[in-house]
Scaffold this motif. Structure first.
Motif, mmCIF file in Angstrom:
data_model
loop_
_atom_site.group_PDB
_atom_site.id
_atom_site.type_symbol
_atom_site.label_atom_id
_atom_site.label_comp_id
_atom_site.label_asym_id
_atom_site.label_seq_id
_atom_site.Cartn_x
_atom_site.Cartn_y
_atom_site.Cartn_z
ATOM 1 N N THR A 87 9.915 54.185 72.484
ATOM 2 C CA THR A 87 9.013 54.940 73.374
ATOM 3 C C THR A 87 9.071 56.437 73.100
ATOM 4 O O THR A 87 8.032 57.109 73.088
ATOM 5 N N GLY A 88 10.277 56.968 72.890
ATOM 6 C CA GLY A 88 10.454 58.406 72.674
ATOM 7 C C GLY A 88 9.809 59.197 73.792
ATOM 8 O O GLY A 88 10.113 59.008 74.970
ATOM 9 N N SER A 89 8.874 60.077 73.436
ATOM 10 C CA SER A 89 8.180 60.902 74.432
ATOM 11 C C SER A 89 7.187 60.087 75.259
ATOM 12 O O SER A 89 6.784 60.506 76.338
ATOM 13 N N GLY A 90 6.746 58.948 74.716
ATOM 14 C CA GLY A 90 5.725 58.145 75.393
ATOM 15 C C GLY A 90 4.319 58.412 74.867
ATOM 16 O O GLY A 90 3.357 57.760 75.289
ATOM 17 N N ILE A 131 13.841 49.553 79.188
ATOM 18 C CA ILE A 131 15.011 50.197 78.588
ATOM 19 C C ILE A 131 15.877 49.103 77.985
ATOM 20 O O ILE A 131 16.450 48.288 78.715
ATOM 21 N N ASP A 132 15.909 49.044 76.659
ATOM 22 C CA ASP A 132 16.684 47.993 75.987
ATOM 23 C C ASP A 132 16.716 48.276 74.484
ATOM 24 O O ASP A 132 16.065 49.212 74.026
ATOM 25 N N ASP A 133 17.440 47.427 73.774
ATOM 26 C CA ASP A 133 17.448 47.501 72.315
ATOM 27 C C ASP A 133 16.220 46.740 71.810
ATOM 28 O O ASP A 133 16.147 45.521 71.937
HETATM 29 N N1 SAH Z 1 6.838 56.762 69.606
HETATM 30 C C1 SAH Z 1 7.514 57.985 69.918
HETATM 31 C C2 SAH Z 1 8.349 58.533 68.771
HETATM 32 C C3 SAH Z 1 9.652 57.980 68.867
HETATM 33 S S1 SAH Z 1 11.001 58.595 67.976
HETATM 34 C C4 SAH Z 1 6.584 59.042 70.434
HETATM 35 O O1 SAH Z 1 5.373 58.809 70.442
HETATM 36 O O2 SAH Z 1 7.067 60.080 70.876
HETATM 37 C C5 SAH Z 1 11.864 57.058 67.887
HETATM 38 C C6 SAH Z 1 12.421 56.542 69.180
HETATM 39 O O3 SAH Z 1 12.944 55.248 68.910
HETATM 40 C C7 SAH Z 1 13.571 57.380 69.740
HETATM 41 O O4 SAH Z 1 13.299 57.755 71.051
HETATM 42 C C8 SAH Z 1 14.754 56.424 69.644
HETATM 43 O O5 SAH Z 1 15.688 56.586 70.703
HETATM 44 C C9 SAH Z 1 14.086 55.068 69.727
HETATM 45 N N2 SAH Z 1 14.861 53.952 69.195
HETATM 46 C C10 SAH Z 1 15.691 53.936 68.117
HETATM 47 N N3 SAH Z 1 16.234 52.710 67.957
HETATM 48 C C11 SAH Z 1 15.740 51.938 68.969
HETATM 49 C C12 SAH Z 1 15.949 50.572 69.354
HETATM 50 N N4 SAH Z 1 16.773 49.746 68.700
HETATM 51 N N5 SAH Z 1 15.279 50.125 70.444
HETATM 52 C C13 SAH Z 1 14.451 50.927 71.152
HETATM 53 N N6 SAH Z 1 14.237 52.218 70.839
HETATM 54 C C14 SAH Z 1 14.877 52.715 69.762
#
Ligand code: SAH
Length: 214
Positions: A87-90, A131-133
């Motif tokens: 999601t990062g910034s969303g 919020i998860d992997d």
């Molecule tokens: N799509 C975002 C850019 C994200 S940067 C935007 O538009 O702003 C990449 C993101 O992936 C980071 O926030 C990082 O914490 C997340 N990330 C990395 N590994 C991950 C995982 N295994 N599961 C979920 N998120 C993960």
């Protein structure tokens, strides 16, 4: 028209269109989204440049061109269901939502997910934030028409392929070497799949586990 709306339109007209983005649904969404809300306040002045920016925790908001390019590569139909990993910034999730997609987005850093949720709420964007992997995908909302991974992955997870519909696409920056990823589109075809490679790019890494708020 507010100042940000002028800047968002300029981002589309002066950068994204000349750079070859053709899907008008994507261009329109980008012109309608206040990207300055998705970046730290001290960087607001750069929000409508076609560049990535740091968002804290060592993470970045992707460059608008890459957001548009990856969105284009998913080949979405109106109302499609999309899973985003990272999601990062969303902002990427917001683009998909404003285009009319049903979006589920997963983030492993709780702080970032909480911040993104605040912005979604403020803008009344109905986006399912988890919020998860994300390496496991998210079974409860599956199947998806497409999966977009916005962090550099070492491999394409089996869970993403199993949670996408037949014919659906996974767009993922796959690790090539330190600091270099290449955009891969993996399209599911029954029990097998077809791979197509696109642009080189640079992403923060996909990492295991969840980081809870302190
Ligand atoms: N799509 C975002 C850019 C994200 S940067 C935007 O538009 O702003 C990449 C993101 O992936 C980071 O926030 C990082 O914490 C997340 N990330 C990395 N590994 C991950 C995982 N295994 N599961 C979920 N998120 C993960």
């Amino acid at each position: 028209m507010e100042k940000w709306e002028v800047l968002a339109e300029e981002l589309v007209d002066k950068s994204l269109e000349p750079e070859g983005i053709k899907d008008t649904r994507i261009l329109q969404a980008i012109s309608k989204i206040p990207r300055h809300l998705f970046v730290p306040q001290d960087l607001e002045g750069y929000a409508y440049n076609d560049s990535p920016l740091p968002i804290g925790g060592g993470q970045t908001i992707s460059q608008p061109f890459i957001v548009a390019r990856m969105t284009e590569l998913m080949d979405l139909k109106d109302g499609d269901k999309v899973l985003e990993i990272g999601t990062g910034s969303g902002y990427q999730a917001a683009v998909l939502h404003v285009m009319g997609m049903k979006v589920t987005t997963i983030e492993r850093i709780e702080d970032l997910a909480v911040q993104a949720r605040k912005i979604f709420k403020r803008l009344s964007y109905d986006i399912h934030s988890i919020i998860d992997d994300g390496r496991e995908g998210y079974l409860s909302d599956a199947p998806y028409n497409a999966v977009i991974v916005t962090a550099g992955a070492l491999e394409v997870e089996g869970s993403w392929l199993s949670q996408v519909v037949d014919g659906g696409k996974i767009v993922v920056p796959l690790y090539i070497k330190e600091g270099v990823e290449c955009l891969l589109v993996r399209q599911k075809r029954g029990q097998t799949y077809e791979d197509t490679w696109y642009d080189y790019c640079r992403f923060v890494p996909l990492l295991p586990g969840v980081i809870k708020k302190e």
